[in-house]
Design a protein around this motif. Structure first.
Motif, mmCIF file in Angstrom:
data_model
loop_
_atom_site.group_PDB
_atom_site.id
_atom_site.type_symbol
_atom_site.label_atom_id
_atom_site.label_comp_id
_atom_site.label_asym_id
_atom_site.label_seq_id
_atom_site.Cartn_x
_atom_site.Cartn_y
_atom_site.Cartn_z
ATOM 1 N N ASP A 82 0.831 -1.213 0.000
ATOM 2 C CA ASP A 82 0.000 0.000 0.000
ATOM 3 C C ASP A 82 0.866 1.264 0.000
ATOM 4 N N ALA A 83 1.929 1.228 0.824
ATOM 5 C CA ALA A 83 2.815 2.398 0.871
ATOM 6 C C ALA A 83 3.523 2.594 -0.467
ATOM 7 N N TYR A 84 3.917 1.494 -1.081
ATOM 8 C CA TYR A 84 4.605 1.577 -2.378
ATOM 9 C C TYR A 84 3.677 2.146 -3.455
ATOM 10 N N LYS A 85 2.433 1.715 -3.451
ATOM 11 C CA LYS A 85 1.471 2.209 -4.438
ATOM 12 C C LYS A 85 1.229 3.712 -4.273
ATOM 13 N N ARG A 86 1.142 4.174 -3.033
ATOM 14 C CA ARG A 86 0.911 5.598 -2.795
ATOM 15 C C ARG A 86 2.136 6.428 -3.209
ATOM 16 N N ARG A 87 3.316 5.879 -2.999
ATOM 17 C CA ARG A 87 4.522 6.584 -3.436
ATOM 18 C C ARG A 87 4.508 6.756 -4.953
ATOM 19 N N LEU A 88 4.158 5.663 -5.638
ATOM 20 C CA LEU A 88 4.144 5.730 -7.106
ATOM 21 C C LEU A 88 3.058 6.686 -7.608
ATOM 22 N N ALA A 89 1.977 6.817 -6.849
ATOM 23 C CA ALA A 89 0.890 7.721 -7.242
ATOM 24 C C ALA A 89 1.208 9.178 -6.916
ATOM 25 N N GLY A 90 2.329 9.453 -6.229
ATOM 26 C CA GLY A 90 2.730 10.821 -5.931
ATOM 27 C C GLY A 90 2.329 11.334 -4.574
ATOM 28 N N PHE A 91 1.768 10.441 -3.726
ATOM 29 C CA PHE A 91 1.383 10.885 -2.379
ATOM 30 C C PHE A 91 2.588 10.809 -1.436
ATOM 31 N N GLU A 101 9.953 -1.872 -2.143
ATOM 32 C CA GLU A 101 9.870 -2.927 -3.165
ATOM 33 C C GLU A 101 10.528 -4.207 -2.680
ATOM 34 N N ARG A 102 11.698 -4.067 -2.016
ATOM 35 C CA ARG A 102 12.395 -5.255 -1.495
ATOM 36 C C ARG A 102 11.580 -5.925 -0.389
ATOM 37 N N ALA A 103 10.961 -5.094 0.460
ATOM 38 C CA ALA A 103 10.147 -5.640 1.552
ATOM 39 C C ALA A 103 8.957 -6.426 1.007
ATOM 40 N N GLN A 104 8.350 -5.933 -0.054
ATOM 41 C CA GLN A 104 7.228 -6.659 -0.663
ATOM 42 C C GLN A 104 7.657 -8.036 -1.138
ATOM 43 N N LYS A 105 8.809 -8.106 -1.787
ATOM 44 C CA LYS A 105 9.306 -9.395 -2.280
ATOM 45 C C LYS A 105 9.595 -10.352 -1.118
ATOM 46 N N PHE A 106 10.206 -9.796 -0.065
ATOM 47 C CA PHE A 106 10.558 -10.619 1.103
ATOM 48 C C PHE A 106 9.312 -11.218 1.755
#
Length: 205
Positions: free
Chosen positions: A104-113, A137-142
């Motif tokens: 969720d945090a990664y998606k918001r970063r990519l959306a500019g928030f 991104e690394r945390a998501q994979k882990f």
């Protein structure tokens, strides 16, 4: 004189023959009594085998893990099954929760928030990244990998629970008493006139 000797000889011969015949008759009578084979065997009453029992145990464990073990009266195994499955589910849930946080945090970063939980905002408005975008991104994979491993382990424990119940039900009905019989054995040997004692082992296929 000769006639008397002949008569005495014939009488003596007949008397001896009578004694020999009587002795042989007594021996045969003894042999008939002793020649009977003595076999002592014990009969063990077992519960009838239920061919559907393994299938029932597996079915019960498939519906509710641990129920097949209870059906087999292996009560001590049920808590082990529950504990193992509970541990697997706990790790899956925990890893899934962490994965969703970072995603969720990664998606918001990519959306500019700039309002996710991994950013710190100073009083002067300066934004500091406690976790970088690459870190997210690394945390998501882990956590995704750990989540998948936890799921596979949980499924494996569930399958082992079914297999264990099925195998236990088979082993509980395994009985060698009907196929193997060991008994003391006594028999009179008519050839040498001696008695033989020992054990008889019978195989039934």
């Amino acid at each position: 004189m000769l006639n008397k000797s002949l008569i005495v000889s014939v009488l003596a011969f007949l008397f001896c023959f009578s004694l020999v015949a009587q002795e042989e008759k007594e021996k045969k009578s003894k042999r008939k009594k002793i020649s009977k084979e003595i076999v002592v065997d014990s009969v063990i009453t077992r519960e009838p085998i239920d061919p559907l029992s393994p299938s029932k145990a597996a079915f019960y464990s498939a519906i509710l893990p641990g129920l097949g073990q209870i059906y087999n009266k292996k009560y001590w195994k049920a808590p082990i099954v529950w504990g193992a499955l509970g541990t697997g589910i706990y790790f899956y849930t925990s890893n899934n929760k962490e994965y969703n946080r970072y995603r969720d945090a990664y998606k918001r970063r990519l959306a500019g928030f700039s309002d996710d939980e991994f950013l710190s905002v100073a009083p002067d408005g300066t934004i500091t990244e406690r976790v970088t975008t690459e870190g997210l991104e690394r945390a998501q994979k882990f956590y995704r990998r750990n989540k998948e491993i936890s799921l596979l382990v949980t499924i494996g424990i569930y399958a082992l629970n079914i297999i264990d119940a099925n195998v236990d039900a088979h082993l509980l009905q395994y009985n060698v008493d009907e196929n193997l019989s060991l008994a003391p054995h006594y028999k009179f040997n008519e050839f040498d006139g001696k008695s033989n004692a020992g054990l008889t082992l019978n195989f039934k296929f």
